[in-house]
Enzyme design. Structure first.
Site, short mmCIF file in Angstrom:
data_model
loop_
_atom_site.label_atom_id
_atom_site.label_comp_id
_atom_site.label_asym_id
_atom_site.label_seq_id
_atom_site.Cartn_x
_atom_site.Cartn_y
_atom_site.Cartn_z
N SER A 38 85.56 7.58 -12.80
CA SER A 38 86.61 8.54 -12.71
C SER A 38 86.75 9.72 -13.85
O SER A 38 85.58 10.53 -13.82
CB SER A 38 88.29 8.04 -12.67
N ASP A 183 87.84 6.36 -5.90
CA ASP A 183 87.77 6.19 -7.24
C ASP A 183 87.36 4.96 -7.59
O ASP A 183 87.65 3.88 -7.19
CB ASP A 183 89.47 6.32 -8.04
#
Length: 294
Positions: A38, A183
């Protein structure tokens, strides 16, 4: 001295990673290989591209974080349309602006695809929900019939940063069909295991930077309603795998930066708050480096 580095996810709290990078750089340490998830993937990619901590600090000073969010049209801003968009598109924001920003910064250093980086110098984590598996980029692209050498680094970073329901997931077309990618923090928010494994001799020292408390110091989740339950569920899902991996042996190589007071998606923070997060990250890293042995 050359080291390997791992940056955890954490959304806007990732500003603290830049402060930690500054302290590491000032110590005379240089990253040879990097991994991240991320926002950690964003920082890792920029460092792999050759940006110094001073350059990243300048970039952050000039950057309006709120500009990273795709501006909605008038219709999209209406509450009913907004939630219909979440239902059908699976995210409030497209994520295109973020990807373009990363691509622009990498392009400035001559980085377009993974072939433009030294081999194995950067790996980022994403989550393939369609196939129910963790995805290491660019290593696992071959499983999808995609050549990793020609895959855009910015697209990999975008995949790793697709916070569920906040950014639209990436739909990866491959020989297997279409895979929905979100993610990497869903499955591994801190991929220290890529470089620091039990019973395997490390190539070089490894330092991880994790945006959370040390395991034993983490406060308990207070669950009194459905919202608390969802929050605890997401954070447990995000951290359980990595927390189990990080033993006391590995903890000595991890800079823990507790940032629970800050929201992951708080993109509207002001300059003072940005500076405070960066300074906090640097201070935590400096405390760690005083005692760190390798």
């Amino acid at each position: 001295m050359d080291i390997d580095g791992v940056f955890s996810g954490g959304g806007v709290k990732g500003l603290a990673l830049i402060g930690a990078y500054q302290a590491i750089e000032e110590k005379g340490l240089k990253f040879k290989r990097l991994a991240g998830t991320s926002v950690g993937a964003i920082v890792a990619a920029l460092v792999a591209a050759g940006y110094t901590s001073k350059e990243l600090l300048n970039i952050m000073e000039e950057l309006d974080l709120d500009s990273m969010l795709d501006k909605p049209s008038f219709l999209d801003s209406l509450p009913v349309i907004k939630w219909l968009r979440v239902y059908w598109r699976m995210g409030i924001y497209k994520g295109d602006t973020l990807e373009k920003w990363v691509a622009t910064k990498l392009k400035a250093r001559g980085i377009y695809t993974f072939a433009d980086l030294p081999e194995n110098s950067l790996r980022v984590i994403a989550s393939d929900l369609s196939n129910g598996r963790l995805l290491v980029l660019p290593d696992d692209l071959g499983k999808y019939g995609i050549a990793k050498e020609t895959f855009p680094v910015a697209r990999a970073i975008r995949m790793s940063s697709s916070l569920p329901y906040f950014f639209e997931p990436i739909k990866l077309k491959s020989l297997e069909g279409i895979s929905v990618i979100v993610d990497g923090g869903v499955l591994s928010n801190f991929p220290m295991w890529l470089f620091d494994r039990e019973n395997i001799k490390k190539v070089r020292p490894v330092i991880g930077i994790k945006l959370s408390h040390k395991g034993i110091d983490r406060p308990k989740n207070k669950i009194k309603n459905a919202i608390n339950l969802y929050d605890a569920l997401f954070h447990t899902m995000k951290d359980a795998h990595d927390s189990r991996y990080i033993s006391r042996k590995h903890e000595k190589n991890v800079i823990f930066i507790p940032t629970e007071g800050n929201l992951t998606t708080e993109f509207e923070i002001d300059e003072k708050e940005k500076a405070a997060l960066i300074l906090y990250g640097k201070q935590q890293a400096e405390k760690f480096l005083i005692k760190w042995t390798y």
